[in-house]
Motif scaffolding. Structure first.
Motif, PDB file in Angstrom:
ATOM      1  N   LYS A 197       0.851  -1.191   0.000  1.00 30.96           N
ATOM      2  CA  LYS A 197       0.000   0.000   0.000  1.00 30.96           C
ATOM      3  C   LYS A 197       0.888   1.243   0.000  1.00 30.96           C
ATOM      4  O   LYS A 197       1.986   1.233   0.546  1.00 30.96           O
ATOM      5  N   GLN A 198       0.395   2.309  -0.609  1.00 36.15           N
ATOM      6  CA  GLN A 198       1.130   3.564  -0.571  1.00 36.15           C
ATOM      7  C   GLN A 198       1.259   4.064   0.874  1.00 36.15           C
ATOM      8  O   GLN A 198       2.299   4.592   1.269  1.00 36.15           O
ATOM      9  N   SER A 199       0.173   3.916   1.634  1.00 32.50           N
ATOM     10  CA  SER A 199       0.160   4.311   3.040  1.00 32.50           C
ATOM     11  C   SER A 199      -1.020   3.633   3.708  1.00 32.50           C
ATOM     12  O   SER A 199      -1.822   2.944   3.047  1.00 32.50           O
ATOM     13  N   GLY A 200      -1.162   3.864   5.018  1.00 32.07           N
ATOM     14  CA  GLY A 200      -2.291   3.307   5.737  1.00 32.07           C
ATOM     15  C   GLY A 200      -3.634   3.862   5.291  1.00 32.07           C
ATOM     16  O   GLY A 200      -4.680   3.281   5.566  1.00 32.07           O
ATOM     17  N   LYS A 201      -3.597   4.986   4.585  1.00 27.49           N
ATOM     18  CA  LYS A 201      -4.831   5.599   4.085  1.00 27.49           C
ATOM     19  C   LYS A 201      -5.272   5.012   2.750  1.00 27.49           C
ATOM     20  O   LYS A 201      -6.362   5.325   2.277  1.00 27.49           O
ATOM     21  N   HIS A 202      -4.444   4.204   2.136  1.00 28.34           N
ATOM     22  CA  HIS A 202      -4.727   3.672   0.809  1.00 28.34           C
ATOM     23  C   HIS A 202      -4.999   2.175   0.871  1.00 28.34           C
ATOM     24  O   HIS A 202      -4.635   1.492   1.829  1.00 28.34           O
ATOM     25  N   GLY A 203      -5.615   1.688  -0.201  1.00 29.26           N
ATOM     26  CA  GLY A 203      -5.773   0.255  -0.351  1.00 29.26           C
ATOM     27  C   GLY A 203      -4.545  -0.352  -1.009  1.00 29.26           C
ATOM     28  O   GLY A 203      -3.620   0.353  -1.415  1.00 29.26           O
ATOM     29  N   TYR A 204      -4.533  -1.670  -1.129  1.00 26.98           N
ATOM     30  CA  TYR A 204      -3.424  -2.333  -1.800  1.00 26.98           C
ATOM     31  C   TYR A 204      -3.367  -1.894  -3.264  1.00 26.98           C
ATOM     32  O   TYR A 204      -4.391  -1.819  -3.943  1.00 26.98           O
ATOM     33  N   PHE A 205      -2.152  -1.631  -3.763  1.00 25.16           N
ATOM     34  CA  PHE A 205      -2.038  -1.255  -5.175  1.00 25.16           C
ATOM     35  C   PHE A 205      -1.045  -2.127  -5.945  1.00 25.16           C
ATOM     36  O   PHE A 205      -1.087  -2.170  -7.167  1.00 25.16           O
ATOM     37  N   ARG A 206      -0.156  -2.836  -5.264  1.00 23.30           N
ATOM     38  CA  ARG A 206       0.766  -3.752  -5.924  1.00 23.30           C
ATOM     39  C   ARG A 206       0.875  -5.041  -5.108  1.00 23.30           C
ATOM     40  O   ARG A 206       0.646  -5.060  -3.891  1.00 23.30           O
ATOM     41  N   ALA A 207       1.248  -6.109  -5.801  1.00 24.35           N
ATOM     42  CA  ALA A 207       1.492  -7.389  -5.152  1.00 24.35           C
ATOM     43  C   ALA A 207       2.732  -8.022  -5.765  1.00 24.35           C
ATOM     44  O   ALA A 207       2.894  -8.025  -6.988  1.00 24.35           O
ATOM     45  N   VAL A 208       3.597  -8.537  -4.912  1.00 23.80           N
ATOM     46  CA  VAL A 208       4.745  -9.318  -5.352  1.00 23.80           C
ATOM     47  C   VAL A 208       4.498 -10.756  -4.925  1.00 23.80           C
ATOM     48  O   VAL A 208       4.250 -11.023  -3.742  1.00 23.80           O
ATOM     49  N   GLY A 209       4.547 -11.663  -5.882  1.00 24.36           N
ATOM     50  CA  GLY A 209       4.326 -13.067  -5.570  1.00 24.36           C
ATOM     51  C   GLY A 209       5.510 -13.920  -5.968  1.00 24.36           C
ATOM     52  O   GLY A 209       6.130 -13.685  -7.008  1.00 24.36           O
ATOM     53  N   ILE A 210       5.831 -14.896  -5.130  1.00 23.46           N
ATOM     54  CA  ILE A 210       6.842 -15.887  -5.470  1.00 23.46           C
ATOM     55  C   ILE A 210       6.142 -17.235  -5.571  1.00 23.46           C
ATOM     56  O   ILE A 210       5.512 -17.700  -4.610  1.00 23.46           O
ATOM     57  N   PHE A 211       6.235 -17.829  -6.746  1.00 27.06           N
ATOM     58  CA  PHE A 211       5.517 -19.060  -7.082  1.00 27.06           C
ATOM     59  C   PHE A 211       6.500 -20.202  -7.289  1.00 27.06           C
ATOM     60  O   PHE A 211       7.643 -19.995  -7.713  1.00 27.06           O
ATOM     61  N   SER A 212       6.034 -21.421  -7.032  1.00 28.39           N
ATOM     62  CA  SER A 212       6.789 -22.615  -7.396  1.00 28.39           C
ATOM     63  C   SER A 212       5.806 -23.769  -7.586  1.00 28.39           C
ATOM     64  O   SER A 212       4.607 -23.624  -7.327  1.00 28.39           O
ATOM     65  N   ALA A 213       6.336 -24.898  -8.021  1.00 30.10           N
ATOM     66  CA  ALA A 213       5.490 -26.075  -8.196  1.00 30.10           C
ATOM     67  C   ALA A 213       5.128 -26.716  -6.865  1.00 30.10           C
ATOM     68  O   ALA A 213       4.236 -27.571  -6.806  1.00 30.10           O
ATOM     69  N   ALA A 214       5.802 -26.316  -5.796  1.00 25.57           N
ATOM     70  CA  ALA A 214       5.530 -26.889  -4.472  1.00 25.57           C
ATOM     71  C   ALA A 214       4.303 -26.240  -3.854  1.00 25.57           C
ATOM     72  O   ALA A 214       4.259 -25.018  -3.694  1.00 25.57           O
ATOM     73  N   ALA A 215       3.321 -27.050  -3.508  1.00 25.35           N
ATOM     74  CA  ALA A 215       2.107 -26.547  -2.870  1.00 25.35           C
ATOM     75  C   ALA A 215       2.322 -26.482  -1.360  1.00 25.35           C
ATOM     76  O   ALA A 215       2.528 -27.499  -0.705  1.00 25.35           O
ATOM     77  N   ARG A 216       2.334 -25.269  -0.832  1.00 19.96           N
ATOM     78  CA  ARG A 216       2.482 -25.079   0.609  1.00 19.96           C
ATOM     79  C   ARG A 216       1.654 -23.875   1.030  1.00 19.96           C
ATOM     80  O   ARG A 216       1.167 -23.121   0.185  1.00 19.96           O
ATOM     81  N   GLU A 217       1.481 -23.690   2.318  1.00 22.40           N
ATOM     82  CA  GLU A 217       0.712 -22.552   2.815  1.00 22.40           C
ATOM     83  C   GLU A 217       1.395 -21.248   2.405  1.00 22.40           C
ATOM     84  O   GLU A 217       2.605 -21.090   2.559  1.00 22.40           O
ATOM     85  N   THR A 218       0.599 -20.320   1.885  1.00 26.18           N
ATOM     86  CA  THR A 218       1.138 -19.054   1.426  1.00 26.18           C
ATOM     87  C   THR A 218       1.505 -18.155   2.596  1.00 26.18           C
ATOM     88  O   THR A 218       0.691 -17.916   3.487  1.00 26.18           O
ATOM     89  N   VAL A 219       2.735 -17.667   2.603  1.00 19.35           N
ATOM     90  CA  VAL A 219       3.185 -16.706   3.605  1.00 19.35           C
ATOM     91  C   VAL A 219       2.834 -15.311   3.089  1.00 19.35           C
ATOM     92  O   VAL A 219       3.324 -14.892   2.044  1.00 19.35           O
ATOM     93  N   ILE A 220       1.968 -14.592   3.810  1.00 18.19           N
ATOM     94  CA  ILE A 220       1.479 -13.291   3.367  1.00 18.19           C
ATOM     95  C   ILE A 220       2.064 -12.188   4.248  1.00 18.19           C
ATOM     96  O   ILE A 220       1.989 -12.255   5.473  1.00 18.19           O
ATOM     97  N   THR A 221       2.636 -11.157   3.605  1.00 18.13           N
ATOM     98  CA  THR A 221       3.183 -10.003   4.295  1.00 18.13           C
ATOM     99  C   THR A 221       2.558  -8.745   3.718  1.00 18.13           C
ATOM    100  O   THR A 221       2.412  -8.630   2.498  1.00 18.13           O
ATOM    101  N   ASP A 222       2.164  -7.813   4.579  1.00 17.83           N
ATOM    102  CA  ASP A 222       1.642  -6.518   4.154  1.00 17.83           C
ATOM    103  C   ASP A 222       2.683  -5.436   4.442  1.00 17.83           C
ATOM    104  O   ASP A 222       3.392  -5.505   5.450  1.00 17.83           O
ATOM    105  N   MET A 223       2.756  -4.433   3.557  1.00 16.10           N
ATOM    106  CA  MET A 223       3.692  -3.343   3.790  1.00 16.10           C
ATOM    107  C   MET A 223       3.143  -2.025   3.276  1.00 16.10           C
ATOM    108  O   MET A 223       2.672  -1.951   2.137  1.00 16.10           O
ATOM    109  N   ASP A 224       3.184  -0.997   4.113  1.00 15.75           N
ATOM    110  CA  ASP A 224       2.906   0.377   3.698  1.00 15.75           C
ATOM    111  C   ASP A 224       4.236   1.035   3.346  1.00 15.75           C
ATOM    112  O   ASP A 224       5.218   0.886   4.066  1.00 15.75           O
ATOM    113  N   ILE A 225       4.245   1.806   2.253  1.00 18.56           N
ATOM    114  CA  ILE A 225       5.469   2.514   1.878  1.00 18.56           C
ATOM    115  C   ILE A 225       5.692   3.712   2.799  1.00 18.56           C
ATOM    116  O   ILE A 225       6.805   3.946   3.270  1.00 18.56           O
ATOM    117  N   ARG A 226       4.626   4.456   3.086  1.00 23.72           N
ATOM    118  CA  ARG A 226       4.744   5.659   3.922  1.00 23.72           C
ATOM    119  C   ARG A 226       3.762   5.594   5.088  1.00 23.72           C
ATOM    120  O   ARG A 226       2.706   4.961   4.994  1.00 23.72           O
TER     121      ARG A 226
END
Length: 240
Positions: free
Chosen positions: A190-219
């Motif tokens: 997110k740009q900041s706590g006042k904004h919604g999500y605008f970008r996502a970075v994903g790391i994919f592989s053939a291995a099926a496992r529980e997705t580790v999710i991290t949130d980050m505000d830039i400002r």
């Protein structure tokens, strides 16, 4: 990690060559992926950067990981800029630019890891400016074609990183999972706590496992960079 030779806040592409610029979200992808490789990429010896643009992502990964990196770029101006940036870097011996379409890429051996900051907004309206449209829309390589290119060049069991608008990310994830690639890690930005999500970075592989999710505000609410952003990027932004 030592500070990079680039001062990323001030680095932009020569406009004589190309319309693309280095942007904060691409830097976030590079730093997030580099940290993933530091933590998990012990067997990664060869990396492919699809649609390298200025070469930013390749340079960020080269700073922290000893792999040889091949960067593919369709636009001739961007490919020239990437070559110049690679030649000026301390990691020039491990960096290579191939100008052309990744769908026609001929390699003798598949890659241990792939990174891509692909054209955004596959279904959005175009601006009418050819270079901008090529940079910001899936004009030359749609999401299905990108996944096919990843599958053609990635070793079995290996991983790849992608940056997309948050809204578009779910559509890409659905296509990737249909091809057997599972989302292992997700960074929602997110740009900041006042904004919604605008970008996502994903790391994919053939291995099926529980997705580790991290949130980050830039400002933060005072428009200052957040501690999470500073921690992730401080190795690359010389004045952060």
């Amino acid at each position: 990690m030592a500070n990079t030779y680039f001062q990323f806040k001030q680095f932009t592409v020569n406009q004589e060559h190309c319309a693309m610029k280095v942007c904060t979200d691409a830097c976030i992808q590079g730093a997030f992926t580099a940290q993933y490789l530091v933590d998990h990429g012990f067997a990664v010896k060869r990396i492919l950067d699809i649609g390298t643009g200025t070469g930013l992502l390749s340079l960020m990964l080269a700073q922290v990981h000893p792999a040889a990196i091949t960067a593919v770029e369709l636009d001739s101006g961007a490919a020239l800029q990437a070559r110049e940036n690679f030649a000026a870097s301390p990691w020039r011996e491990r960096l290579e630019v191939k100008e052309g379409d990744v769908r026609q890429l001929a390699v003798s051996e598949k890659f241990d890891f792939i990174i891509s900051n692909p054209p955004f907004y596959e279904s959005a309206l175009k601006s009418g400016h050819l270079q901008k449209d090529k940079a910001m829309h899936a004009t030359s390589l749609g999401y299905s074609e990108l996944i096919a290119a990843v599958a053609a060049n990635l070793k079995p069991g290996a991983s790849f990183s992608i940056l997309l608008p948050h809204v578009e990310f779910q559509a890409f994830r659905t296509l990737a999972e249909a091809k057997g690639y599972h989302l292992n890690q997700l960074l929602q930005i997110k740009q900041s706590g006042k904004h919604g999500y605008f970008r996502a970075v994903g790391i994919f592989s053939a291995a099926a496992r529980e997705t580790v999710i991290t949130d980050m505000d830039i400002r933060d609410m005072e428009n200052q960079y957040t501690p999470a952003f500073v921690s992730l990027l401080k190795a690359y932004y010389l004045k952060l």
